[in-house]
Design an enzyme around this catalytic site. Structure first.
Site, PDB file in Angstrom:
ATOM      1  N   GLY A 140      21.372  15.394  37.353  1.00 24.53           N
ATOM      2  CA  GLY A 140      20.640  16.022  36.573  1.00 24.53           C
ATOM      3  C   GLY A 140      19.908  17.546  36.794  1.00 24.53           C
TER       4      GLY A 140
ATOM      5  N   ALA B 276      17.200  12.842  37.036  1.00 21.89           N
ATOM      6  CA  ALA B 276      17.054  12.200  35.871  1.00 21.89           C
ATOM      7  C   ALA B 276      16.076  11.118  36.633  1.00 21.89           C
ATOM      8  CB  ALA B 276      17.794  10.972  34.914  1.00 21.89           C
TER       9      ALA B 276
ATOM     10  N   GLU C 260      22.892  19.825  37.465  1.00 18.68           N
ATOM     11  CA  GLU C 260      23.389  19.808  35.686  1.00 18.68           C
ATOM     12  C   GLU C 260      22.733  21.290  35.291  1.00 18.68           C
ATOM     13  OE1 GLU C 260      25.536  16.334  33.365  1.00 18.68           O
ATOM     14  OE2 GLU C 260      23.651  15.397  34.843  1.00 18.68           O
TER      15      GLU C 260
HETATM   16  N1  CAA Z   1      13.966   9.578  39.949  1.00 21.65           N
HETATM   17  C1  CAA Z   1      12.564   8.781  40.102  1.00 21.65           C
HETATM   18  N2  CAA Z   1      12.469   8.911  41.467  1.00 21.65           N
HETATM   19  C2  CAA Z   1      13.091   9.347  42.046  1.00 21.65           C
HETATM   20  C3  CAA Z   1      14.315   9.957  42.023  1.00 21.65           C
HETATM   21  C4  CAA Z   1      14.688   9.833  40.998  1.00 21.65           C
HETATM   22  N3  CAA Z   1      15.643  10.850  40.971  1.00 21.65           N
HETATM   23  N4  CAA Z   1      14.778  10.370  43.264  1.00 21.65           N
HETATM   24  C5  CAA Z   1      13.482  10.602  44.194  1.00 21.65           C
HETATM   25  N5  CAA Z   1      12.837   9.886  43.543  1.00 21.65           N
HETATM   26  C6  CAA Z   1      10.917   9.309  44.398  1.00 21.65           C
HETATM   27  C7  CAA Z   1      11.211   7.974  45.321  1.00 21.65           C
HETATM   28  O1  CAA Z   1      12.178   7.033  44.351  1.00 21.65           O
HETATM   29  C8  CAA Z   1      10.278   7.879  45.822  1.00 21.65           C
HETATM   30  O2  CAA Z   1       9.617   7.825  44.948  1.00 21.65           O
HETATM   31  P1  CAA Z   1       8.036   7.001  45.630  1.00 21.65           P
HETATM   32  O3  CAA Z   1       7.542   7.275  46.879  1.00 21.65           O
HETATM   33  O4  CAA Z   1       7.362   6.262  44.119  1.00 21.65           O
HETATM   34  O5  CAA Z   1       8.401   5.518  45.948  1.00 21.65           O
HETATM   35  C9  CAA Z   1       9.827   9.676  46.503  1.00 21.65           C
HETATM   36  O6  CAA Z   1      10.645  10.273  45.362  1.00 21.65           O
HETATM   37  C10 CAA Z   1      10.737   9.811  47.634  1.00 21.65           C
HETATM   38  O7  CAA Z   1      11.882   9.520  47.656  1.00 21.65           O
HETATM   39  P2  CAA Z   1      12.787   8.574  48.697  1.00 21.65           P
HETATM   40  O8  CAA Z   1      11.858   7.801  49.101  1.00 21.65           O
HETATM   41  O9  CAA Z   1      13.906   7.355  47.807  1.00 21.65           O
HETATM   42  O10 CAA Z   1      13.177   9.319  49.668  1.00 21.65           O
HETATM   43  P3  CAA Z   1      14.060   9.413  50.672  1.00 21.65           P
HETATM   44  O11 CAA Z   1      14.670  10.520  51.861  1.00 21.65           O
HETATM   45  O12 CAA Z   1      14.178   7.958  51.372  1.00 21.65           O
HETATM   46  O13 CAA Z   1      16.432   9.497  49.738  1.00 21.65           O
HETATM   47  C11 CAA Z   1      17.433  10.715  47.823  1.00 21.65           C
HETATM   48  C12 CAA Z   1      15.369  10.861  49.053  1.00 21.65           C
HETATM   49  C13 CAA Z   1      18.335  10.165  48.849  1.00 21.65           C
HETATM   50  C14 CAA Z   1      17.761  12.340  47.308  1.00 21.65           C
HETATM   51  C15 CAA Z   1      16.606   8.853  47.704  1.00 21.65           C
HETATM   52  O14 CAA Z   1      15.377   9.812  46.868  1.00 21.65           O
HETATM   53  C16 CAA Z   1      17.832   8.867  46.159  1.00 21.65           C
HETATM   54  O15 CAA Z   1      18.778   8.612  46.354  1.00 21.65           O
HETATM   55  N6  CAA Z   1      17.363   9.795  45.121  1.00 21.65           N
HETATM   56  C17 CAA Z   1      18.031   9.355  43.672  1.00 21.65           C
HETATM   57  C18 CAA Z   1      19.458  10.356  43.773  1.00 21.65           C
HETATM   58  C19 CAA Z   1      20.086  10.314  42.361  1.00 21.65           C
HETATM   59  O16 CAA Z   1      20.779   9.107  42.205  1.00 21.65           O
HETATM   60  N7  CAA Z   1      19.780  11.445  41.544  1.00 21.65           N
HETATM   61  C20 CAA Z   1      20.920  11.117  39.760  1.00 21.65           C
HETATM   62  C21 CAA Z   1      20.100  10.685  38.940  1.00 21.65           C
HETATM   63  S1  CAA Z   1      21.319  10.220  37.227  1.00 21.65           S
HETATM   64  C22 CAA Z   1      20.994  11.674  36.858  1.00 21.65           C
HETATM   65  O17 CAA Z   1      20.777  12.738  37.002  1.00 21.65           O
HETATM   66  C23 CAA Z   1      22.024  12.110  36.031  1.00 21.65           C
HETATM   67  C24 CAA Z   1      20.804  12.582  34.384  1.00 21.65           C
HETATM   68  O18 CAA Z   1      20.079  13.522  34.121  1.00 21.65           O
HETATM   69  C25 CAA Z   1      20.937  11.099  33.258  1.00 21.65           C
END
Ligand code: CAA
Length: 259
Positions: free
Chosen positions: A110, A65, A113
């Site tokens: 997500g 998400a 999922e």
């Molecule tokens: N939502 C919004 N933006 C996201 C994202 C997310 N889930 N995952 C990555 N991005 C964005 C980052 O913010 C970044 O954008 P900007 O350049 O504008 O800052 C871009 O994508 C590239 O990501 P990173 O710079 O963070 O890349 P990285 O290599 O340093 O890290 C990663 C990669 C480990 C996947 C890290 O981005 C991360 O931890 N993302 C979140 C993953 C996560 O926790 N997902 C689960 C969300 S909860 C959910 O999904 C449940 C639900 O349905 C409600």
């Protein structure tokens, strides 16, 4: 504005691509709405026999998400909407046709999922799968806690859900979370070949096979058997079954019509 989900038709195959690569294909409201309406439309399209889902860009199938939007949604209103219809990701499971997910890079929250709501998952060697929801103070709320345990069993599901650890493709394959792992460069071709192969089978048979396994799994054994007998008997009345037998006898390629 760039489409958040790209849509392409190749004969009887519909290809959907999650398309926010600079945000690792995380799911914003527009992507969610577009996916949902495309899936509903495709499910009612008799010419579509299989759906293939993939992610754009090199880094992710889907990173979950859109966390940047967290806190903006009124969760009580969300609950009211979902109470009867279920979570929007459930739409994948209401689609009549088989859905193949081609997973590369990050497949998180997500994103996983969604992948779990598809019928077949193929991953590339670089794929990393996780449910990191607890780290955000939530739990997988799109069916993830239920689907994961059904797919891989309670113990591994609890491990993944509580540890939030990312597991690599090879481990996902070992525990049955994905069916196949291929080199990154071969993922699209492998997934498309599989989807095209299934699209070449009698479409009512593949639809009913999906229904028998998925709906039957949620039923007591006897009810599941009754469902199977019903669907199996219906298929004996189809033109495609006669065509398959005729093509076999006449040593030619069958032509299936979905009737
Ligand atoms: N939502 C919004 N933006 C996201 C994202 C997310 N889930 N995952 C990555 N991005 C964005 C980052 O913010 C970044 O954008 P900007 O350049 O504008 O800052 C871009 O994508 C590239 O990501 P990173 O710079 O963070 O890349 P990285 O290599 O340093 O890290 C990663 C990669 C480990 C996947 C890290 O981005 C991360 O931890 N993302 C979140 C993953 C996560 O926790 N997902 C689960 C969300 S909860 C959910 O999904 C449940 C639900 O349905 C409600």
């Amino acid at each position: 504005m760039t489409e958040t989900v790209l849509f392409e038709r190749k004969d009887n195959l519909a290809i959907l691509t999650l398309n926010r690569p600079d945000q690792l294909n995380s799911i914003d409201e527009d992507m969610r709405n577009r996916l949902q309406s495309l899936l509903r439309e495709l499910s009612n399209d008799a010419d579509v026999r299989v759906i293939l889902l993939k992610g754009a860009g090199e880094r992710a199938f889907c990173a979950g998400a859109d966390i940047k939007g967290f806190g903006k949604v009124d969760s009580t209103a969300g609950y009211r909407n979902q109470r009867l219809d279920g979570h929007w990701i459930h739409t994948f499971e209401t689609v009549r046709q088989p859905i193949v997910a081609a997973i590369h890079g990050y497949c998180l929250g997500g994103g996983l999922e969604i992948a779990m709501a598809c019928d077949i998952r193929i991953a590339s060697e670089d794929a990393q799968l996780a449910l990191p929801e607890v780290t955000h103070g939530i739990i997988p709320g799109a069916g993830g806690t239920q689907r994961l345990a059904r797919l891989i069993g309670m113990g591994p599901a609890l491990y993944m859900t509580l540890s939030a650890e990312r597991i690599p493709a090879a481990e996902a394959h070992r525990i049955g979370l994905v069916s196949k792992v291929v080199p990154r460069a071969e993922l699209e071709t492998a997934a498309e070949q599989l989807a095209t192969k299934i699209a070449g089978f009698p479409p009512l048979a593949t639809r009913y096979a999906k229904e028998a396994v998925k709906r039957g799994f949620e039923m007591p054994y006897g009810d599941g058997m009754a469902l199977e007998i019903g669907l199996s008997t219906l298929l004996t009345t189809t033109e495609d079954r006669l065509e398959a037998a005729a093509a076999f006898r006449e040593k030619r390629k069958p032509v299936f019509k979905g009737r």
